[in-house]
Design a protein around this motif. Structure first.
Motif, PDB file in Angstrom:
ATOM      1  N   GLN A 152       2.324 -16.252   9.764  1.00 32.89           N
ATOM      2  CA  GLN A 152       3.202 -16.505   8.634  1.00 32.89           C
ATOM      3  C   GLN A 152       3.939 -15.225   8.275  1.00 32.89           C
ATOM      4  O   GLN A 152       3.471 -14.125   8.551  1.00 32.89           O
ATOM      5  CB  GLN A 152       2.387 -16.951   7.413  1.00 32.89           C
ATOM      6  N   ASP A 153       5.093 -15.395   7.651  1.00 29.83           N
ATOM      7  CA  ASP A 153       5.809 -14.224   7.159  1.00 29.83           C
ATOM      8  C   ASP A 153       4.984 -13.600   6.050  1.00 29.83           C
ATOM      9  O   ASP A 153       4.413 -14.289   5.215  1.00 29.83           O
ATOM     10  CB  ASP A 153       7.184 -14.615   6.620  1.00 29.83           C
ATOM     11  N   ASN A 154       4.942 -12.304   6.042  1.00 33.22           N
ATOM     12  CA  ASN A 154       4.136 -11.595   5.068  1.00 33.22           C
ATOM     13  C   ASN A 154       5.048 -10.834   4.113  1.00 33.22           C
ATOM     14  O   ASN A 154       5.959 -10.137   4.534  1.00 33.22           O
ATOM     15  CB  ASN A 154       3.190 -10.632   5.783  1.00 33.22           C
ATOM     16  N   THR A 155       4.792 -10.961   2.843  1.00 28.05           N
ATOM     17  CA  THR A 155       5.534 -10.215   1.847  1.00 28.05           C
ATOM     18  C   THR A 155       4.841  -8.880   1.648  1.00 28.05           C
ATOM     19  O   THR A 155       3.649  -8.841   1.353  1.00 28.05           O
ATOM     20  CB  THR A 155       5.581 -10.983   0.506  1.00 28.05           C
ATOM     21  N   PRO A 156       5.566  -7.776   1.807  1.00 27.32           N
ATOM     22  CA  PRO A 156       4.910  -6.474   1.668  1.00 27.32           C
ATOM     23  C   PRO A 156       4.409  -6.240   0.248  1.00 27.32           C
ATOM     24  O   PRO A 156       5.024  -6.681  -0.713  1.00 27.32           O
ATOM     25  CB  PRO A 156       5.996  -5.470   2.034  1.00 27.32           C
ATOM     26  N   TYR A 157       3.308  -5.558   0.153  1.00 30.01           N
ATOM     27  CA  TYR A 157       2.714  -5.230  -1.139  1.00 30.01           C
ATOM     28  C   TYR A 157       3.460  -4.040  -1.731  1.00 30.01           C
ATOM     29  O   TYR A 157       3.703  -3.041  -1.063  1.00 30.01           O
ATOM     30  CB  TYR A 157       1.230  -4.894  -0.968  1.00 30.01           C
ATOM     31  N   ILE A 158       3.816  -4.152  -2.983  1.00 26.59           N
ATOM     32  CA  ILE A 158       4.482  -3.050  -3.682  1.00 26.59           C
ATOM     33  C   ILE A 158       3.568  -2.609  -4.814  1.00 26.59           C
ATOM     34  O   ILE A 158       3.254  -3.399  -5.710  1.00 26.59           O
ATOM     35  CB  ILE A 158       5.853  -3.492  -4.230  1.00 26.59           C
TER      36      ILE A 158
END
Length: 106
Positions: free
Chosen positions: A91-97
């Protein structure tokens, strides 16, 4: 009433999923094949419509779990494993900010 066709369709679906999930793992392929066949054979004489619906629901849930949750791993060292995910699991992963940016209101 659950038809023979529905049961057969689910049986075939489980076997197709097994072949995809355990590709190149002959031991797991054979174990899954035997378990699927055993479960269907043990319940082939079931006549209660309610029980058949329950069994079909369980089999359908198992198929979904196999397809969405099982990942192959290969031992590469005594303390290391190589994970082999299927494309369907990636799955596409949203980077952690760490510090979210502030939204400017206009």
């Amino acid at each position: 009433m659950a038809s023979r066709g529905q049961v057969l369709k689910l049986f075939k679906s489980l076997h197709r999923t097994r072949q995809e999930v355990f590709k190149n793992d002959t031991r797991a392929l054979e174990a899954a094949r035997q378990k699927i066949n055993e479960e269907f054979r043990n319940n082939q004489d079931e006549t209660s419509e309610e029980k058949i619906k329950e069994l079909l629901k369980i089999a359908s849930d198992v198929e979904v779990i196999l397809r969405t949750s099982v990942i192959q791993a290969v031992h590469t060292d005594s303390d290391k494993m190589l994970l082999i995910p299927r494309k369907a699991l990636l799955q596409d992963n949203t980077p952690y900010i760490d510090k979210p940016t502030k939204k400017h209101e206009s």
